[in-house]
Design an enzyme around this catalytic site. Structure first.
Site, PDB file in Angstrom:
ATOM      1  N   HIS A 110       1.475 -11.303  -5.768  1.00  0.00           N
ATOM      2  CA  HIS A 110       0.699 -10.289  -5.053  1.00  0.00           C
ATOM      3  C   HIS A 110       1.607  -9.613  -4.030  1.00  0.00           C
ATOM      4  O   HIS A 110       1.820 -10.122  -2.936  1.00  0.00           O
ATOM      5  CB  HIS A 110      -0.497 -10.928  -4.370  1.00  0.00           C
TER       6      HIS A 110
ATOM      7  N   HIS B 223      -1.336  -4.115  -1.217  1.00  0.00           N
ATOM      8  CA  HIS B 223      -2.526  -4.052  -0.357  1.00  0.00           C
ATOM      9  C   HIS B 223      -2.311  -4.533   1.068  1.00  0.00           C
ATOM     10  O   HIS B 223      -3.263  -4.880   1.760  1.00  0.00           O
ATOM     11  CB  HIS B 223      -3.687  -4.831  -0.992  1.00  0.00           C
TER      12      HIS B 223
ATOM     13  N   TYR C 109      -0.566  -7.273   2.125  1.00  0.00           N
ATOM     14  CA  TYR C 109      -0.366  -8.704   2.326  1.00  0.00           C
ATOM     15  C   TYR C 109       1.131  -8.992   2.494  1.00  0.00           C
ATOM     16  O   TYR C 109       1.948  -8.076   2.537  1.00  0.00           O
ATOM     17  CB  TYR C 109      -1.028  -9.496   1.204  1.00  0.00           C
TER      18      TYR C 109
END
Length: 404
Positions: free
Chosen positions: A208, A211, A213
């Site tokens: 990930h 977004h 993070y």
């Protein structure tokens, strides 16, 4: 509906003797159009997709969506059943919700699944076995929330929020800047999770990096204000992400693919940009590809929007064009509103996917990740491939309250 149509045709035929023929022809035309649409969707989306040792039976993926139904971080049978229903419903590749790697500051909820420790990994092994029995491939999304962590929240309440520079997404001070030891520990946590994923039978991993993070916090100038080797220009800001990728690549076999999820936008910073031009995007992608990324998952809020002026390509299209690697696209597929509307309690109606098919026919990207449409209807893939869009269940925000 069928009974109403039949009655109408009969009544008109009795009056004119001919109008029923015209109506029947119209119904036949509609059936022909539906058949052509189904054939087109099947031709475009039913093709297998392979990368390294992973083969998905079609081009439809389930997008990662945080659900928070894993008490104490352990995915139970309800989680296994949730993913298995989507695999049984025709999804080729399941990308799990974000799962926390083994670092104290990685998470911000006791109900988000973890990807470390005996019980969580045993739970994930059960998920993998169940999805495989249903014919699907599956990868976990490995996640560290970074400075977005809520202070005092689980799983480790006394862990500090950490990030590149101790700066929140809004530019305000928050948490602390990561030391070299912190960086090394997090890189090792991702690598350990990658090795565990292969060991318990997953078909690959997704990192990930989107977004807002942790990995994305290093990529974005808004949160990365470091003056050491991990900060500076865009290429320098890729160093941490590239180290994570390289460590994961070294921890798994050659047959095990690495997907990297990226985005321009951040939570609460929807207009943010990592790259303002194709040239800047190249500077971002090249170090990641060289480190070992096999597939890029380009997250947008609406897949049909062009990324840069002068071209209709969306972000996934540009990433594929520049990197030469396969890409997944995502963003309001099959629905008429983006996912932020769900947070406001709004539903979304079912829409067609003709533009998606057109883009895939042009080879703009390789797979499509479907989010809320698959929460609404576990059989979205099968109904789409078989030309039954009228049978697809529309999305309601109420559906987020349970695992269906």
């Amino acid at each position: 509906m069928t009974d109403d149509v039949t009655t109408d045709v009969t009544d008109v035929t009795d009056a004119t003797g001919t109008a029923g023929v015209s109506d029947a022809a119209g119904l036949a035309d509609d059936a022909d159009a539906a058949g052509r649409s189904a054939a087109r969707a099947a031709a475009v989306l039913s093709r297998p997709f392979s990368v390294r040792g992973l083969t998905a039976r079609n081009r439809i993926a389930m997008a990662p969506m945080t659900r928070q139904f894993a008490p104490d971080g352990v995915p139970g049978q309800d989680v296994a059943d949730y993913y298995t229903r989507r695999a049984a419903g025709g999804v080729g590749l399941i990308i799990t919700e974000g799962t926390y790697v083994g670092h104290d500051s990685a998470g911000s909820s006791d109900r988000v699944p973890r990807f470390h420790g005996e019980e969580p990994l045993a739970g994930w092994a059960n998920v993998v076995d169940s999805v495989h029995r249903a014919g699907g491939a599956i990868v976990p999304q490995l996640w560290h929330v970074g400075v977005t962590r809520d202070e005092g929240a689980g799983p480790v309440p006394d862990a500090d929020p950490v990030g590149p520079s101790g700066v929140a997404l809004n530019g305000e001070p928050k948490g602390r800047a990561m030391s070299q030891r912190d960086l090394d520990d997090v890189v090792a946590a991702f690598a350990d999770a990658a090795a565990a994923a292969e060991r318990i039978g997953f078909d690959g991993i997704e990192l990930h990096g989107a977004h807002g993070y942790l990995i994305d916090q290093f990529l974005w100038s808004g949160t990365n204000r470091r003056t050491d080797a991990y900060g500076g220009d865009l290429v320098a800001r890729t160093r941490f992400a590239a180290e994570v990728v390289a460590a994961c690549r070294a921890a798994v076999s050659d047959a095990f693919p690495i997907i990297f999820r990226m985005s321009q936008w951040k939570a609460d910073a929807y207009e943010a940009k990592l790259a303002h031009s194709p040239e800047e995007l190249d500077s971002l992608l090249t170090p990641l590809a060289e480190a070992g990324v096999d597939v890029f998952h380009a997250s947008t809020r609406r897949y049909w929007l062009p990324e840069f002026e002068g071209s209709g390509l969306n972000l996934a299209g540009w990433v594929k064009k520049i990197s030469g690697l396969p890409t997944l696209t995502v963003g309001s597929v099959g629905l008429d509103g983006d996912f932020f509307s769900a947070f406001r309690g709004n539903g979304s109606a079912v829409t067609g996917i003709d533009q998606l098919l057109e883009r895939m026919e042009r080879d703009e990207f390789d797979m499509v990740a479907v989010g809320r449409a698959l929460i609404a209807d576990p059989e979205w893939a099968a109904k789409t491939l078989r030309g039954r869009p009228g049978d697809i269940t529309p999305f309601s925000a109420e559906m987020l309250r349970s695992l269906r």
